[in-house]
Design an enzyme around this catalytic site. Structure first.
Site, mmCIF file in Angstrom:
data_model
loop_
_atom_site.group_PDB
_atom_site.id
_atom_site.type_symbol
_atom_site.label_atom_id
_atom_site.label_comp_id
_atom_site.label_asym_id
_atom_site.label_seq_id
_atom_site.Cartn_x
_atom_site.Cartn_y
_atom_site.Cartn_z
ATOM 1 N N TYR A 138 0.824 -1.214 0.000
ATOM 2 C CA TYR A 138 0.000 0.000 0.000
ATOM 3 C C TYR A 138 0.860 1.266 0.000
ATOM 4 O O TYR A 138 0.427 2.297 -0.517
ATOM 5 C CB TYR A 138 -0.896 0.033 1.245
ATOM 6 C CG TYR A 138 -2.215 -0.655 1.101
ATOM 7 C CD1 TYR A 138 -2.307 -2.000 0.764
ATOM 8 C CD2 TYR A 138 -3.402 0.047 1.339
ATOM 9 C CE1 TYR A 138 -3.530 -2.632 0.659
ATOM 10 C CE2 TYR A 138 -4.633 -0.580 1.239
ATOM 11 C CZ TYR A 138 -4.700 -1.911 0.892
ATOM 12 O OH TYR A 138 -5.919 -2.522 0.800
ATOM 13 N N LYS A 189 2.840 -15.254 2.453
ATOM 14 C CA LYS A 189 3.030 -15.917 1.153
ATOM 15 C C LYS A 189 4.529 -16.137 1.003
ATOM 16 O O LYS A 189 5.154 -15.718 0.030
ATOM 17 C CB LYS A 189 2.442 -15.033 0.042
ATOM 18 C CG LYS A 189 2.457 -15.645 -1.345
ATOM 19 C CD LYS A 189 1.433 -16.742 -1.559
ATOM 20 C CE LYS A 189 1.596 -17.369 -2.935
ATOM 21 N NZ LYS A 189 0.721 -18.549 -3.134
ATOM 22 N N ASP A 221 -3.229 -18.142 0.346
ATOM 23 C CA ASP A 221 -4.221 -18.786 -0.527
ATOM 24 C C ASP A 221 -4.955 -19.896 0.232
ATOM 25 O O ASP A 221 -6.181 -20.016 0.172
ATOM 26 C CB ASP A 221 -3.584 -19.305 -1.833
ATOM 27 C CG ASP A 221 -2.254 -20.014 -1.642
ATOM 28 O OD1 ASP A 221 -1.744 -20.052 -0.504
ATOM 29 O OD2 ASP A 221 -1.719 -20.549 -2.630
ATOM 30 N N ASP A 245 -6.758 -6.955 4.146
ATOM 31 C CA ASP A 245 -7.877 -6.279 3.477
ATOM 32 C C ASP A 245 -8.793 -7.315 2.837
ATOM 33 O O ASP A 245 -10.011 -7.322 3.039
ATOM 34 C CB ASP A 245 -7.326 -5.321 2.411
ATOM 35 C CG ASP A 245 -8.422 -4.594 1.650
ATOM 36 O OD1 ASP A 245 -9.382 -4.157 2.303
ATOM 37 O OD2 ASP A 245 -8.319 -4.483 0.413
ATOM 38 N N ASP A 249 -12.767 -8.893 4.224
ATOM 39 C CA ASP A 249 -14.017 -8.855 3.443
ATOM 40 C C ASP A 249 -14.582 -10.274 3.325
ATOM 41 O O ASP A 249 -15.793 -10.490 3.434
ATOM 42 C CB ASP A 249 -13.785 -8.296 2.028
ATOM 43 C CG ASP A 249 -14.078 -6.802 1.914
ATOM 44 O OD1 ASP A 249 -13.736 -6.060 2.857
ATOM 45 O OD2 ASP A 249 -14.640 -6.378 0.881
HETATM 46 C C1 IPM Z 1 -10.593 -0.827 3.735
HETATM 47 C C2 IPM Z 1 -10.601 -0.251 2.326
HETATM 48 C C3 IPM Z 1 -9.371 0.607 2.124
HETATM 49 C C4 IPM Z 1 -8.166 -0.327 2.180
HETATM 50 C C5 IPM Z 1 -9.341 1.444 0.833
HETATM 51 C C6 IPM Z 1 -10.570 2.263 0.657
HETATM 52 C C7 IPM Z 1 -8.135 2.336 0.817
HETATM 53 O O1 IPM Z 1 -10.735 -1.254 1.382
HETATM 54 O O2 IPM Z 1 -10.558 -0.046 4.694
HETATM 55 O O3 IPM Z 1 -10.651 -2.046 3.878
HETATM 56 O O4 IPM Z 1 -7.829 -0.977 1.186
HETATM 57 O O5 IPM Z 1 -7.544 -0.366 3.248
HETATM 58 MN MN MN Z 2 -11.192 -3.214 2.244
#
Ligand code: IPM
Ligand code: MN
Ligand code: NAD
Length: 357
Positions: A138, A189, A221, A245, A249
């Site tokens: 990042y 990884k 993975d 990240d 999700d």
């Molecule tokens: C999160 C988001 C952010 C990230 C983006 C919007 C920069 O996806 O907070 O999970 O990737 O950290």
């Molecule tokens: Mn995110």
């Protein structure tokens, strides 16, 4: 207690409005809370051309905690990168050194059926992802898009971690595991990437400081697969910025919806930024459909980690639980045939439950 409130874009302002209802209930009980609202993301770009205006950053640095909604939207995706909403959030995380991002994925019993996975796979699930938040690909340099020797464009980024960056977030992982089931899984990884070989080495080096914690390592993975195969094998997961990240999700869907997952982003000084893990959801913005519970549960995390009021954190979480037990559902967590409430009705229901407890 001074709280900087940054609603942002899309559903951000809608769900932050519901979080403020919760804060108002507590204020009415005599808890002293000063809320200062400031622009961030696309909203700040529209006003000032900068997704993180200096005045917003100063307000956050001087606050006891930051309550953040969400940023971003298709309107801003063609701006130069420095002016995009996402850069505002990334700069804020970096400027405040918020390196430890806690993303708890807990399945409320009432929502077991809302998950896309079978009830026996997700029921009782309680995992904590500790995501490093200020390093990795990042922020690594060099980065960009350039023309190579063959005259074609190539895009490049740099995955880089210093050992001190790994060490401090790994300590967070071990300490969180000590307060929970004492199992820590570090995800990397290392079979391909040197950067994550160092990650594994450093995590392994500090493990002897936590003899009561069982440390395991997993390739990312496989971790993505194991999260949907048998998620209850995990207690605490510690991983880098990019893997964290993606895995968070994924983990959110175990709980029924991404609209359920709160987060805390902490620095070494105890300051914190609290935000749902999801984004600005442009596809449902402005329609009263967003689930505000991730934002409300982020308020609970704020009381626990920055404002030293675990009692209030527990009351807020209990209020959310009781609303779910009453069968109150936004669209994302409703089953076929269940009634659906709006963002505002969900916030009202939690506020009412909080007043009653
Ligand atoms: C999160 C988001 C952010 C990230 C983006 C919007 C920069 O996806 O907070 O999970 O990737 O950290
Ligand atoms: Mn995110
Ligand atoms: P998203 O998380 O915004 O949405 C993904 C899907 O989940 C969408 O279908 C959305 O409707 C749904 N969803 C998200 N939150 C919900 C909620 N509270 N209730 C019900 N449904 C919800 O991800 P995306 O669509 O990939 O990204 C949209 C924008 O948000 C992009 O500009 C992205 O950069 C930004 N983003 C910001 C953050 C942040 O502010 N921390 C996080 C992720 C993405």
């Amino acid at each position: 207690m001074k709280i900087a409130v940054l609603p942002g874009d899309g559903i951000g302002p809608e769900i932050v409005a519901e979080a403020i209802k919760i804060l108002e209930v507590l204020r009415a009980e005599g808890i002293s809370l000063e809320l200062d609202v400031a622009p961030v993301g696309g909203a700040a770009v529209d006003q000032t051309g900068d997704p993180l205006p200096p005045s917003t950053l100063t307000l956050c640095e001087q606050a006891d905690a930051v309550l953040f909604g969400a940023i971003g939207g298709p309107r801003y995706d063609t701006l130069p990168r420095e002016q995009r909403p996402e850069r505002g959030l990334l700069r804020l995380r970096k400027a405040m050194d918020l390196f430890a991002n806690l993303r708890p994925a807990q399945v409320f019993p009432e929502l077991v059926a809302a998950s896309t996975l079978r009830p026996e796979v997700v029921s009782g699930l309680d995992i904590l992802i500790v995501r490093e938040l200020t390093g990795d690909i990042y922020f690594g340099e060099p980065r960009g898009i350039r023309t190579n020797g063959a005259g074609e464009r190539e895009g490049f980024n740099t995955m880089v971690y210093s050992e001190s960056e790994i060490r401090r977030v790994a300590h967070w992982g071990f300490q969180a595991a000590m307060r929970r089931q004492r199992r820590l899984c570090s995800v990397d990884k290392m079979n391909v990437l040197e950067c994550t070989q160092l990650w594994r080495d450093v995590v392994t080096e500090i493990a002897p400081e936590y003899p009561e914690v069982t440390l395991s390592h997993m390739l990312v993975d496989n971790a993505a697969m194991q999260l949907v195969r048998h998620p209850r094998q995990f207690d605490v997961i510690v991983t880098g910025n990019l893997f964290g990240d993606i895995l968070s999700d994924e983990a959110s869907m175990l709980t029924g919806s991404i609209g359920m997952l709160p987060s805390a982003s902490l620095n070494a000084r105890g300051q914190g930024l609290y935000e749902p893990i999801h984004g600005s959801a442009p596809d449902i913005a402005g329609q009263g459909k967003a689930n505000p519970l991730a934002q409300i549960l982020s308020v609970a995390m704020m009381f626990r980690y920055s404002l030293h009021r675990s009692d209030l954190a527990e009351r807020i979480e209990e209020a959310v639980r009781s609303v779910l037990a009453q069968g109150i559902r936004t669209a994302d967590i409703a089953q076929a045939g269940e009634g659906i409430v709006s963002t505002g009705q969900m916030g009202d229901a939690v506020a009412t439950a909080l007043r009653a407890h």
